[in-house]
Design an enzyme around this catalytic site. Structure first.
Site, PDB file in Angstrom:
ATOM      1  N   ASP A   1       0.903  -1.254   0.027  1.00 46.76           N
ATOM      2  CA  ASP A   1       0.036  -0.055   0.047  1.00 46.76           C
ATOM      3  C   ASP A   1       1.091   1.140   0.033  1.00 46.76           C
ATOM      4  O   ASP A   1       1.890   1.164   0.671  1.00 46.76           O
ATOM      5  CB  ASP A   1      -0.899   0.138   1.066  1.00 46.76           C
ATOM      6  CG  ASP A   1      -1.895   1.137   1.355  1.00 46.76           C
ATOM      7  OD1 ASP A   1      -2.840   1.338   0.190  1.00 46.76           O
ATOM      8  OD2 ASP A   1      -1.904   1.821   2.375  1.00 46.76           O
TER       9      ASP A   1
ATOM     10  N   GLU B   1       1.537  -0.723  -5.167  1.00 47.42           N
ATOM     11  CA  GLU B   1       0.567   0.422  -5.349  1.00 47.42           C
ATOM     12  C   GLU B   1       1.413   1.688  -5.432  1.00 47.42           C
ATOM     13  O   GLU B   1       1.442   2.404  -4.441  1.00 47.42           O
ATOM     14  CB  GLU B   1      -0.598   0.416  -4.264  1.00 47.42           C
ATOM     15  CG  GLU B   1      -1.558   1.452  -4.524  1.00 47.42           C
ATOM     16  CD  GLU B   1      -2.265   2.212  -3.418  1.00 47.42           C
ATOM     17  OE1 GLU B   1      -3.163   2.414  -3.616  1.00 47.42           O
ATOM     18  OE2 GLU B   1      -1.690   2.112  -2.653  1.00 47.42           O
TER      19      GLU B   1
END
Length: 571
Positions: free
Chosen positions: A223, A294
């Site tokens: 993330d 990401e």
């Protein structure tokens, strides 16, 4: 190379002979709280996921990625982690995670789990210790604590803004009740950013990796992978950090395209040493463990740096997602993506929807199908559901025909739209609250899945409870209503994944076939399959001697209608 100098027909990507599974895999994202609820409390859980893994096998994917299920106060749906080595009681317990991993492996599915390294929860033991400690203490050194500016420290240390809206700094209160230092949070105030210059932070996350690798996970989705390292001195920045909004694409292979975060808090050189260290950890385990980042980074040449041979294995291609329904932009992004990734020997990783964006069945039904709002609600333009689904099916076949890896978001195989009329009183996304409702947020794409059209809660929970309400029209989109029904979106996905596997499209090459019917038509060849997508408003003729393998719509008969993609057998 500018668009004008690109030949209409040329080889953009050579076939990939490497055997690593992640180079060509189709990976299905499960958002645990909205996938399936086994306990009956209306919130999805790990036993619910395990009970429905056969659905993923039937669909034909290779792996499952699980959004966070760690212990968390759920201020940001689990992306505020209080304990990286435990399961939140909302989702079950650690034994449930072990059972899920074991069952997935029995079924031939690999398991990727989310890792959230940019920030912790404010209820993490480290941050609690930091608040209890004095300024300049070792406990505070693991986060970004700073004195404020102004005569009495009443102003934030710099002018950075949170991605969720408002200042990126929150002031603490000292034990005597007086205002104290400030701490940095690029997201919600309950998500303090870690200082990745601190060796304890680096050592802790390498240990977290090993904890889950030892339990059998096959990899990690990272993330905010581009955000952990900040520019030295945390300088002021006059730009605005926001949820990304797509544009019409780049004009050359190294231009910006509206798919990147900017500023001194993103894409700093130091992040790459973190991934090199993590890659060394993964490489000590057998089973070809993988890592996907990401990273909202542009241009594509900078994104490719995250997937160099000694760093991550994959990085989501958000430029493709952001290009929207615009054939020239898609052609440029696809071409530039292969050019950038091929230089470093990495696959390109395609994606159209996830838990952070409006589902493509909705955003492609907007009057401007290149626009990507951060949520849709009452008073906003409502998508054309029929048009959106037609375009979404066509975009999906365009994507799944491409060489490389692909990610699917739960429910897109059913053609689910966002819940675009969700009552604002039910919203939970911190972006909605921090912007005073200016951004509707991501709740609309996170509504619980419909499994049975006639059951309460559409079969999501044994009690019929759902943590967010489902639109009534989802009854006809439920799994049991689409399974075995010719022409359904679910059966189209199943057929596409079967043909993709049989024809080895994921490891194939890509040759553009020019613009046979104008710039609104994309045509490419991958092995023995020709993919033609009509993004225009008029029908175009199809070759009379090319058998149709699969089409995104039923009205393909010698012509390719507007808003349709077809897979043909190459002659």
């Amino acid at each position: 190379m500018s668009t004008e100098t690109l030949p209409t027909a040329f080889l953009a990507h050579r076939a990939d002979t490497a055997s690593s599974w992640w180079r060509h895999a189709v990976i299905y994202q499960v958002y645990p709280r909205s996938f399936a609820d086994a306990s009956g409390d209306g919130i999805g859980d790990l036993p619910g996921v395990t009970a429905h893994l056969e659905h993923l096998v039937e669909l034909g994917v290779d792996a499952v990625w699980l959004s966070p299920f760690y212990r968390s106060p759920q201020a940001d749906a689990g992306y505020d982690v209080a304990d990286y080595r435990d399961v939140d009681p909302l989702f079950g317990e650690l034994a449930d995670a072990d059972a899920l991993i074991a069952r997935a492996h029995e079924l031939g599915l690999r398991v990727i789990i989310d890792l959230v390294p940019n920030h912790t929860s404010d209820e993490h033991e480290w941050f609690r210790a930091a608040l209890a400690a004095a300024p300049g203490s070792p406990e505070r050194a693991r986060y970004h604590f700073r004195d404020g500016r102004g005569e009495h420290g009443e102003l934030p240390p710099n002018n950075w803004q949170s991605i969720f809206g408002g200042p990126a700094w929150t002031r603490t209160t000292d034990p005597d009740g007086t205002p104290g230092q400030w701490y940095l949070h690029l997201f919600d105030s309950k998500q303090p950013d870690l200082d990745w210059d601190h060796p304890q932070v680096r050592a802790e996350f390498e240990d977290v990796l090993r904890f889950w690798l030892d339990r059998g996970v096959d990899g990690f989705r990272v993330d905010v992978a581009h955000g952990m390292v900040k520019a030295p001195g945390l300088p002021d920045w006059e730009g605005h950090v926001a949820m990304i909004d797509g544009t019409d694409g780049a004009d050359d292979v190294d231009a910006v395209d509206g798919s990147g975060n900017h500023g001194p808090m993103f894409d700093q050189e130091g992040v790459h040493e973190i991934y090199r260290a993590w890659r060394r950890v993964l490489d000590t385990y057998d089973g070809d463990r993988a890592m996907v980042t990401e990273a909202w980074v542009e241009p594509l040449s900078r994104l490719a740096r995250y997937v160099r041979p000694d760093e991550a294995h994959q990085s989501f291609n958000f430029a493709f997602l952001a290009a929207g329904w615009h054939a020239p932009a898609l052609r440029r992004v696809i071409t530039a993506s292969y050019a950038a990734n091929d230089r470093v020997g990495a696959p390109t990783t395609w994606v159209l929807s996830n838990h952070d964006v409006v589902r493509h069945a909705s955003r492609l039904g907007l009057s401007d199908p290149t626009h990507r709002p951060n949520g849709i609600g009452h008073g906003d333009e409502q998508p054309d559901a029929v048009l959106g689904l037609r375009r979404a099916r066509a975009a999906t076949l365009l994507m799944l025909g491409l060489p490389g890896s692909a990610y699917l978001y739960q429910g897109e195989e059913l053609g689910l739209p966002d819940h675009t009329a969700l009552d604002d009183d039910l919203r939970e996304d911190p972006a909605f609250f921090r912007t005073g409702g200016a951004e509707r947020g991501r709740d609309g794409c996170r509504v619980p899945l419909p499994w049975s059209g006639d059951a309460p809660g559409f079969g999501f929970s044994p009690t019929g409870a759902t943590w967010l309400p489902q639109p009534a029209e989802w009854a006809d989109l439920a799994v049991d209503r689409q399974r075995g029904r010719a022409g359904s979106t679910y059966e189209m996905y199943r057929a596409a994944l079967r043909i993709r596997r049989e024809e080895q499209l994921g490891s194939g090459g890509l040759q553009w076939l020019g613009e046979p019917a104008g710039e609104d038509v994309l045509a490419y060849r991958n092995g023995d399959v020709v993919v033609v997508a009509n993004l225009g408003d008029v029908d175009v003729p199809l070759p009379a001697d090319a058998p149709v393998l699969l089409a995104s719509a039923a009205d393909v008969d010698g012509v390719l209608p507007a808003g349709t993609t077809v897979w043909l057998r190459a002659s």
